[in-house]
Design a protein around this motif. Structure first.
Motif, short mmCIF file in Angstrom:
data_model
loop_
_atom_site.label_atom_id
_atom_site.label_comp_id
_atom_site.label_asym_id
_atom_site.label_seq_id
_atom_site.Cartn_x
_atom_site.Cartn_y
_atom_site.Cartn_z
N HIS A 328 0.82 -1.20 0.00
CA HIS A 328 0.00 0.00 0.00
C HIS A 328 0.86 1.26 0.00
O HIS A 328 2.00 1.25 0.47
N TYR A 329 0.30 2.32 -0.53
CA TYR A 329 0.96 3.63 -0.52
C TYR A 329 0.82 4.18 0.89
O TYR A 329 -0.27 4.56 1.30
N PRO A 330 1.89 4.25 1.67
CA PRO A 330 1.79 4.62 3.09
C PRO A 330 1.17 5.99 3.28
O PRO A 330 1.43 6.93 2.52
N ALA A 331 0.37 6.11 4.32
CA ALA A 331 -0.33 7.36 4.59
C ALA A 331 0.62 8.51 4.86
O ALA A 331 0.36 9.65 4.46
N ASP A 332 1.75 8.23 5.55
CA ASP A 332 2.66 9.34 5.87
C ASP A 332 3.27 9.93 4.60
O ASP A 332 3.47 11.15 4.50
N GLU A 333 3.51 9.09 3.59
CA GLU A 333 4.03 9.61 2.32
C GLU A 333 2.94 10.39 1.58
O GLU A 333 3.24 11.39 0.92
N ARG A 334 1.71 9.93 1.70
CA ARG A 334 0.61 10.66 1.06
C ARG A 334 0.46 12.04 1.69
O ARG A 334 0.21 13.03 0.99
N ILE A 335 0.58 12.12 3.00
CA ILE A 335 0.48 13.41 3.69
C ILE A 335 1.57 14.36 3.22
O ILE A 335 1.33 15.55 2.98
N GLU A 336 2.77 13.85 3.05
CA GLU A 336 3.89 14.69 2.58
C GLU A 336 3.61 15.21 1.17
O GLU A 336 3.83 16.40 0.88
N THR A 337 3.10 14.35 0.29
CA THR A 337 2.78 14.77 -1.08
C THR A 337 1.67 15.82 -1.08
O THR A 337 1.75 16.82 -1.80
N VAL A 338 0.65 15.59 -0.27
CA VAL A 338 -0.46 16.54 -0.17
C VAL A 338 0.04 17.91 0.27
O VAL A 338 -0.33 18.95 -0.30
N SER A 339 0.89 17.93 1.28
CA SER A 339 1.38 19.20 1.81
C SER A 339 2.20 19.96 0.77
O SER A 339 2.06 21.18 0.61
N LYS A 340 3.04 19.25 0.05
CA LYS A 340 3.86 19.90 -0.98
C LYS A 340 2.99 20.45 -2.11
O LYS A 340 3.25 21.54 -2.63
N TYR A 341 1.97 19.67 -2.47
CA TYR A 341 1.07 20.11 -3.54
C TYR A 341 0.33 21.38 -3.13
O TYR A 341 0.21 22.33 -3.92
N LEU A 342 -0.16 21.41 -1.91
CA LEU A 342 -0.88 22.58 -1.43
C LEU A 342 0.02 23.81 -1.36
O LEU A 342 -0.39 24.93 -1.68
#
Length: 555
Positions: A328-342
């Protein structure tokens, strides 16, 4: 042992398809895999994003501006909704009929779609009785939100991102073109594998440990243990690119709808906490997760937990859960991607705090009330497994009160208790009440068929089958029951014709159809008993508070 271990692994993988009917890819992180490419199954021109070689962070426009809706308006996919609902009703304890809450979900969903310039699209959110922290989307635009996840949401911002994320999977057409076929195959295969594992495990244990074999026979279904463990890993096997596409387009949609996008991180953290618990439980150390599940079913105790067969069984389950979870795509990595995108595309955003979830501070709200009754049902299962029949009956009686009176989960728990008490009449009454629900689960019909077949009431079996097909749909899992009834009533030609249909159209259950023609009764499907324990465990990680009262911002 090798053969048993191999069957257990196969059953575990099949169980994933039943719990959240999405095909499990061999390696979701492989960017060369067809499903991993953005818009891999979409019509040409459905997305301006190209491939992920053209990075999101090298783009000059946010995801919503780059997305281009296909000209066919998804109309062909919408025609598959009846099949999608059939699959949902065939999974676990089926759908929940709670109109006010469903209306609220769809009000938020419509707000997101309209603000994003998408119109209605025919996309709709539904409630599922599954207790796992997850939601799934089918290619026809049905978003199934699990009760276990909904009860843990704190505010409308988290809900908006959840729905926007699932909507994005639909918009990008992330599903395989053969999704429905594969999902149905997975549903049927998982049931058959559970029966296979059940029969083999019981036989092996019976040869090695008669005392242990008696405990296995007392458990309603040994296959439920494997299904229980596999069902907690319910996140769709999307590739990393697909999850990123859904996250980023989802962010743009919630911002357009006026929501603070950083509440997406709270939702992802909730999922991350759940995944972390799964990883901890699925460690290889003695197969602790497998052992705990076996203990909960009363199959093993301190005296026989050291049995080599049990140890190997538990270790195999733990290894498989760990392996699947690692993809699975780990949630902590998803949070990091989301923050950078925002930070890049949305340096300014709506900052108003969203409205709290309607059930958060209202103990009478349907979501809260259902959660309480399901907790009672779970406690009844624990008591029953421990041999406390009187205590189990008391909790089961509470579970079927009020809002959950006709729910499949609560009634099947009471059904188990009554059967353990030897009260077959009232056991059957629980099934009858569950069938009065607006949306009865297929599992209820399966259990009712089991009761009538035990009694040899074959005309009644055919009546039940006709009712199930009228109210839920023509599920292939019902074929063996009809074949058995035809055979028992002397309608051998009708039985033979159905066997042929089964062999050509539903090969995954052809062996079961053939056995039915020979007079062998189909076994009932495994019951998903595990999500409640995962649900409760999450609450314990927050100082033992019930999940509904989890505070994640220290306020």
């Amino acid at each position: 042992m090798t053969g048993l271990h191999r069957r257990l692994c196969a059953a575990l993988i099949a169980g994933l398809l039943l719990a959240a009917p999405f095909p499990v890819s061999a390696d979701p992180s492989d960017p060369t895999e067809e499903r991993g490419a953005p818009g891999a199954n979409a019509d040409p021109g459905s997305s301006k994003s190209g491939t992920f070689l053209d990075s999101w962070f090298g783009a000059s426009e946010p995801a919503l501006e780059r997305f281009e809706r296909p000209s066919d308006n998804y109309a062909a996919l919408m025609q598959q909704r009846p099949l999608s609902l059939l699959l949902a009703q065939s999974r676990g304890y089926g759908l929940l009929s709670e109109r006010a809450t469903e209306d609220y979900l769809n009000e938020v969903l419509r707000k997101v779609m309209v603000a994003g310039g998408l119109g209605d699209l025919g996309v709709r959110a539904y409630l599922h009785s599954d207790r796992a922290i997850s939601a799934v989307t089918s290619p026809d635009g049905a978003i199934y939100v699990n009760h276990g996840l909904l009860a843990n949401l704190q505010n409308e911002g988290e809900l908006a991102f959840l729905l926007a994320h699932e909507l994005a999977h639909f918009l990008y057409k992330h599903h395989d073109s053969d999704w429905f076929v594969e999902s149905q195959h997975g549903l049927l295969t998982s049931v058959e594998k559970m029966k296979e594992v059940s029969a083999e495990l019981s036989g092996v244990i019976g040869r090695s440990d008669n005392k242990l074999n008696k405990k296995v026979q007392k458990a309603s279904q040994i296959g439920a243990v494997v299904f229980d463990l596999s069902s907690v890993v319910v996140h769709p096997a999307w590739g990393r690119e697909q999850e990123e596409e859904a996250d980023l387009l989802g962010l743009d949609l919630v911002i357009a709808a006026g929501y603070n996008p950083y509440y997406a991180n709270d939702l992802l953290q909730l999922i991350g906490d759940y995944e972390e618990q799964l990883r901890q439980k699925a460690g290889d150390a003695g197969g602790a997760l497998g052992l705990r599940s076996l203990e909960a079913f009363g199959i093993i105790n301190e005296d026989n937990a050291g049995n080599p067969l049990v140890q190997e069984f538990a270790r195999g389950i733990g290894r498989m859960l760990s392996d699947v979870s690692s993809k699975h795509y780990p949630a902590d990595e998803r949070i990091e991607t989301v923050s950078k995108y925002l930070e890049k595309f949305h340096p300014t955003y709506p900052e108003d705090e969203p409205a709290p979830a309607p059930w958060l501070d209202n103990p009478k709200h349907a979501v809260r009330a259902i959660d309480d009754r399901y907790s009672d049902a779970e406690e009844a299962q624990v008591k029953l497994a421990a041999g406390d029949i009187k205590g189990a009956a008391a909790y089961a009686r509470k579970a079927v009160s009020g809002i959950a009176e006709k729910h499949a989960f609560t009634r099947l728990v009471f059904f188990d208790v009554r059967r353990r008490q030897g009260d077959l009449k009232n056991a059957g009454r629980n099934l009858e009440i569950a069938l009065e629900a607006d949306e009865p689960a297929l599992m209820i019909y399966e259990m009712w068929l089991d009761v009538e077949e035990e009694a040899g009431r074959w005309d009644r079996v055919l009546e039940i089958l006709s009712e199930a097909e009228r109210r839920i749909g023509d599920s292939p899992t019902l074929l063996p029951h009809r074949i058995l009834a035809f055979q028992a009533l002397g309608r051998r030609n009708d039985a033979a014709n159905l066997v042929t249909k089964c062999q050509y159209e539903h090969r995954e259950i052809s062996a079961n159809c053939t056995e039915a023609a020979e007079g062998t009764r189909p076994k009932a499907p495994p019951i998903d008993r595990g999500n409640g324990r995962a649900h409760q465990a999450r609450g314990k990680s927050y100082g033992g508070k019930p999940p509904l009262f989890v505070k994640r911002r220290g306020s």
